[in-house]
Design an enzyme around this catalytic site. Structure first.
Site, PDB file in Angstrom:
ATOM      1  N   PRO A 192       0.823  -1.213   0.000  1.00  0.00           N
ATOM      2  CA  PRO A 192       0.000   0.000   0.000  1.00  0.00           C
ATOM      3  C   PRO A 192       0.854   1.260   0.000  1.00  0.00           C
ATOM      4  CG  PRO A 192      -0.726  -1.542   1.700  1.00  0.00           C
ATOM      5  CD  PRO A 192       0.562  -2.067   1.162  1.00  0.00           C
ATOM      6  N   GLU A 193       0.403   2.267  -0.744  1.00  0.00           N
ATOM      7  CA  GLU A 193       1.099   3.556  -0.722  1.00  0.00           C
ATOM      8  C   GLU A 193       0.657   4.343   0.518  1.00  0.00           C
ATOM      9  OE1 GLU A 193       1.917   5.527  -4.321  1.00  0.00           O
ATOM     10  OE2 GLU A 193       1.645   3.772  -5.567  1.00  0.00           O
ATOM     11  N   LYS A 230       4.684   4.650   5.147  1.00  0.00           N
ATOM     12  CA  LYS A 230       3.996   3.364   5.128  1.00  0.00           C
ATOM     13  C   LYS A 230       3.987   2.689   6.501  1.00  0.00           C
ATOM     14  CE  LYS A 230       5.041   2.717   0.236  1.00  0.00           C
ATOM     15  NZ  LYS A 230       5.528   1.807  -0.823  1.00  0.00           N
ATOM     16  N   ARG A 262      14.164   7.112  10.741  1.00  0.00           N
ATOM     17  CA  ARG A 262      14.787   6.323   9.659  1.00  0.00           C
ATOM     18  C   ARG A 262      14.110   6.564   8.320  1.00  0.00           C
ATOM     19  NH1 ARG A 262      14.783   0.204  11.489  1.00  0.00           N
ATOM     20  NH2 ARG A 262      15.261  -0.002   9.256  1.00  0.00           N
ATOM     21  N   ASN A 314       4.756   3.144  -6.329  1.00  0.00           N
ATOM     22  CA  ASN A 314       5.041   3.104  -7.757  1.00  0.00           C
ATOM     23  C   ASN A 314       4.107   3.982  -8.583  1.00  0.00           C
ATOM     24  OD1 ASN A 314       6.469   2.298  -9.984  1.00  0.00           O
ATOM     25  ND2 ASN A 314       5.406   0.371 -10.233  1.00  0.00           N
ATOM     26  N   ARG A 337      11.037  -3.099  -9.827  1.00  0.00           N
ATOM     27  CA  ARG A 337       9.692  -2.539  -9.937  1.00  0.00           C
ATOM     28  C   ARG A 337       9.443  -2.053 -11.360  1.00  0.00           C
ATOM     29  NH1 ARG A 337       7.285  -1.342  -5.061  1.00  0.00           N
ATOM     30  NH2 ARG A 337       5.429  -1.293  -6.363  1.00  0.00           N
TER      31      ARG A 337
END
Length: 278
Positions: A2-3, A52, A125, A169, A266
């Site tokens: 999931p974005e 995410k 991070r 993506n 990808r």
């Protein structure tokens, strides 16, 4: 995977369903039994996301950290007040249950109870999140500095969560098309003005994904959606894109053929004619 808008939307759903309540927390599957016992009956203060990563803060300084990964799903559903508890079907890692809602988590990559220090470490991070307000800790200039030190392609860097959090993506392919940027140019050649265009556009586009649950990148669809939301309507948003998964089809802007290449594992889509800005 999931974005980022999906995680922010999920956090909003969890907040609406359980915020300020003390849900029962369990692990029907058993793999999260110890963590569930730490949270069971505690007040859920808020749910929020960075990129995410999803966080659910409970009273007592404990936070549930979830990373859905590739196959994780978390469904938030209403229940019948006073009715029987809905059965846990499938491998439910974590369940939140109140008098009004149930939320079942299946297949996450990470599901842990963490403290404040670990939350800070996890967030630091990550790169800046376009869905969070700009601040010292969410600084798009930091992402640009990382990009301009790298020989990797812009396409790779936009998908690196330590550079830019929450972009997947579809947003990557579409925002580069929107600003005529070649995805295979090295990051160190990206001009400051071009980066600002990309960041500002993500800040504009991604909240529509949170509100509608659908990625919107075409201007006419954006305008129709914005108008419908302004009227208080729930718009029916078509799943249409300029280049994403349109290999061999004409570019919506110039008519040239949309190209495809696998980059860092990808699928990448772009127009070879109008995305020539290097």
């Amino acid at each position: 995977m999931p974005e980022g808008h999906t995680l922010h939307r999920l956090a909003r759903s969890l907040d609406d369903a359980f915020g300020g309540t003390a849900p029962a927390v369990s692990s029907p599957q058993g793999r999260f039994a110890e963590g569930a016992a730490q949270l069971d009956g505690s007040v859920l203060e808020r749910a929020w996301a960075h990129g995410k990563l999803l966080f659910v803060d409970f009273a007592g300084g404990r936070t549930l950290y979830v990373h859905l990964g590739l196959i994780g799903k978390w469904f938030v559903l209403p229940v019948d007040p006073g009715g029987q508890d809905p059965p846990a079907t499938g491998q439910v890692r974590l369940r939140l249950l109140s008098d009004t809602h149930v939320a079942d988590l299946r297949g996450p990559m990470a599901c842990q109870v963490v403290d404040e220090a670990e939350v800070d470490r996890l967030v630091l991070r990550q790169g800046p999140d376009p869905l969070q307000p700009v601040s010292e800790l969410n600084d798009p200039d930091a992402a640009y500095r990382t990009i301009t030190r790298s020989g990797k392609t812009v396409a790779e860097l936009l998908m690196d969560q330590t550079v830019l959090a929450g972009v997947g993506n579809i947003y990557r392919c579409e925002v580069l098309w929107r600003h005529r940027l070649h995805p295979l140019r090295p990051g160190k050649t990206l001009k400051r003005a071009s980066w600002q265009l990309v960041w500002d556009d993500l800040v504009r586009l991604m909240p529509f994904g949170v509100r509608t649950g659908t990625i919107i990148t075409l201007d006419d669809v954006l305008e129709d959606t914005e108008a419908a939301l302004g009227r208080g309507e729930e718009p029916a948003v078509p799943r249409e894109f300029a280049v994403y998964q349109r290999t061999g089809l004409p570019c919506l802007r110039c008519g040239s053929v949309v190209r495809h290449k696998v980059v860092a594992g990808r699928n990448l889509f772009w127009c070879g004619n109008c995305q020539r800005r290097t």
